[in-house]
Design an enzyme around this catalytic site. Sequence first.
Site, PDB file in Angstrom:
ATOM      1  N   ASP A  35      10.435  48.339  -7.099  1.00  0.00           N
ATOM      2  CA  ASP A  35       9.700  49.463  -6.796  1.00  0.00           C
ATOM      3  C   ASP A  35       7.953  49.009  -6.961  1.00  0.00           C
ATOM      4  O   ASP A  35       7.904  47.840  -7.242  1.00  0.00           O
ATOM      5  CB  ASP A  35       9.827  50.552  -7.690  1.00  0.00           C
ATOM      6  N   ASP A  77       8.722  47.341 -12.087  1.00  0.00           N
ATOM      7  CA  ASP A  77       9.796  47.644 -13.254  1.00  0.00           C
ATOM      8  C   ASP A  77      10.914  48.171 -12.759  1.00  0.00           C
ATOM      9  O   ASP A  77      12.077  47.899 -13.854  1.00  0.00           O
ATOM     10  CB  ASP A  77       8.961  48.338 -14.313  1.00  0.00           C
ATOM     11  N   SER A 105       4.426  54.470 -10.517  1.00  0.00           N
ATOM     12  CA  SER A 105       5.608  54.016 -10.233  1.00  0.00           C
ATOM     13  C   SER A 105       6.377  54.023  -8.885  1.00  0.00           C
ATOM     14  O   SER A 105       5.708  53.707  -8.071  1.00  0.00           O
ATOM     15  CB  SER A 105       6.890  54.634 -11.388  1.00  0.00           C
ATOM     16  N   ASP A 123       5.530  49.236  -8.752  1.00  0.00           N
ATOM     17  CA  ASP A 123       5.087  48.192 -10.018  1.00  0.00           C
ATOM     18  C   ASP A 123       5.733  47.412 -10.517  1.00  0.00           C
ATOM     19  O   ASP A 123       5.697  46.843 -11.723  1.00  0.00           O
ATOM     20  CB  ASP A 123       4.527  49.413 -11.313  1.00  0.00           C
TER      21      ASP A 123
END
Length: 579
Positions: free
Chosen positions: A303, A307, A146, A305
């Site tokens: 961000d 999400d 993340s 990734d």
Amino acid sequence: MEWKNKAENWLQYKQLEADLLEQLNQIRTDEKALEEAFYKNLEFGTGGMRGEIGVGTNRMNTYTIRKASSGLASYIESKGEEAKARGVAIAYDSRHKSKEFALETAKTFASRGIKAFLFQELRPTPELSFAIRYLNAYSGVVITASHNPPEYNGYKVYGPDGAQLPPEAADIVINYIENIEDELVLEVQNEKELINQGLIQMVGDEIDRAYQEKLLTISENPQLSTKTDIKVVFTPLHGTANKPAREALKALGYKHVHVVAEQELPDPQFSTVKSPNPEEHAAFELAIRDGNHLGADILIATDPDADRLGIAVKNHEGEYVVLTGNQTGALLLDYILSQKEEKGTLPKNGIVFKTIVTSELGRKIASSFQIKTEDVLTGFKFIAEKIEQYQSSREYTFLFGYEESYGYLIGDFARDKDAIQATLLATEVCAYYQNMGITVYEGLMNIYKKYGYYLEGLRSLTLKGKEGAETIQAILTSFRNENLKKLGSFNIVAAEDYLTSKRETSKGTEDILLPKSNVLKYIFEDGSWICLRPSGTEPKVKFYFGVNGENMEETKQKLTELEQVFMDLVDQKLKLVSA
């Protein structure tokens, strides 16, 4: 000592990867570094595992990846041949070793006769969630940490519904993993042989197209792109959102989308930011620079990734302000419900999900449309679990799910928070307000005027190590043992303990119908609240605050007072438990 035996085992392993062997030789005479690398196994929690990349059982590397994948493989095998044939979808982000770890994951499953669908290039986490159900896979894995620092990577596990594994299933997987004594003996077959056998299948374009088609369905007013001329500055913060977000915005007709050049391409070092986290205002520095130059109406950051999403808009003084996750959630929710009501598409059995630490403003907005709001524990998997439950029972129709930590879901074709979806809707909200002749910031102020002024705060206490963890637990125990009735000028009307699943009020005790969790929450007479929650990934305890008032000044003062009086109490307890 056990960690010394583990280190020696790795030193004696003749097939150890060359870079890991080099690292091991570098630290073999540094007892502290060696102990840190081997004193425990990298913990696999309910959401997967996350840690620094490097050599050792307490690090992310080929062998700990194989161990986690082997445990998940055993879980899938326990579900029978159909589950093995349905297989596992695997994606990865732009971090160091992500591609290599994803391939190692695929080879581990395929070597056990479990079909592995491996994305050929980096993809957003929400697209992996979508791909699981699109492929009818039994499970999914995404290699990501993340918004953690560059030296970290992680391994997140998903179930057949496209959501992160619920606690019960995760516990079974964890048990399988913990029963593997030596990760070095887990061997995998050759990649080309597994591809030739059809056990590894590379995927990408077809799923991209299907995901893009679904993304376009979340638009409430596709025509707004032709009625307005908004300027958008977008930054993927060196991550995975660049291509899918831009493609979807283009398909919806938004022509003036500028991408921050220095942050456009994948970069595992995230070299232009201290932290690749849209929750951090500093992550918007270059976007604000470009926004001022171009006169942009909205700045959007995702961000690595993809999400989580953050937005910044111009205030009354013409300066960009980064909105909180709660403020963005309120804007998106109010827009969705108002547009559906206007078009006559708002279902009578609609439902909104938020976490127990997310603003009560969302509930107030939903209630004005006669829409139910249901609280869940922190973690988007709990929102996904409810979506699946009500989709099966048809009791409620999902409309929106969000959490204060910048996670949003609009269309349930993904079952994890989706920053690509949120990018499209935030852009549309901006176009909607421009078409009305006002800014997004003015739209937010109008929401406050209509529903009340809600503000939230977050404080945390970081205490590292075993002693720190014990101190955090002692503080929570102290609060549990103290029957708090008042905090400064705030009268407590309800105390919720999610570990005992009990809610105490003046009228008696009620059951909390949520999974058990080490969380305490106090609700005050005026609707304000405080929540205490130890972090699941860091050595800290978080304190969440929510207040509301008649105007912004009163609400700010109330938040300052509540935070101060509570943190003073925390300091007192810290001194007592540390004495």
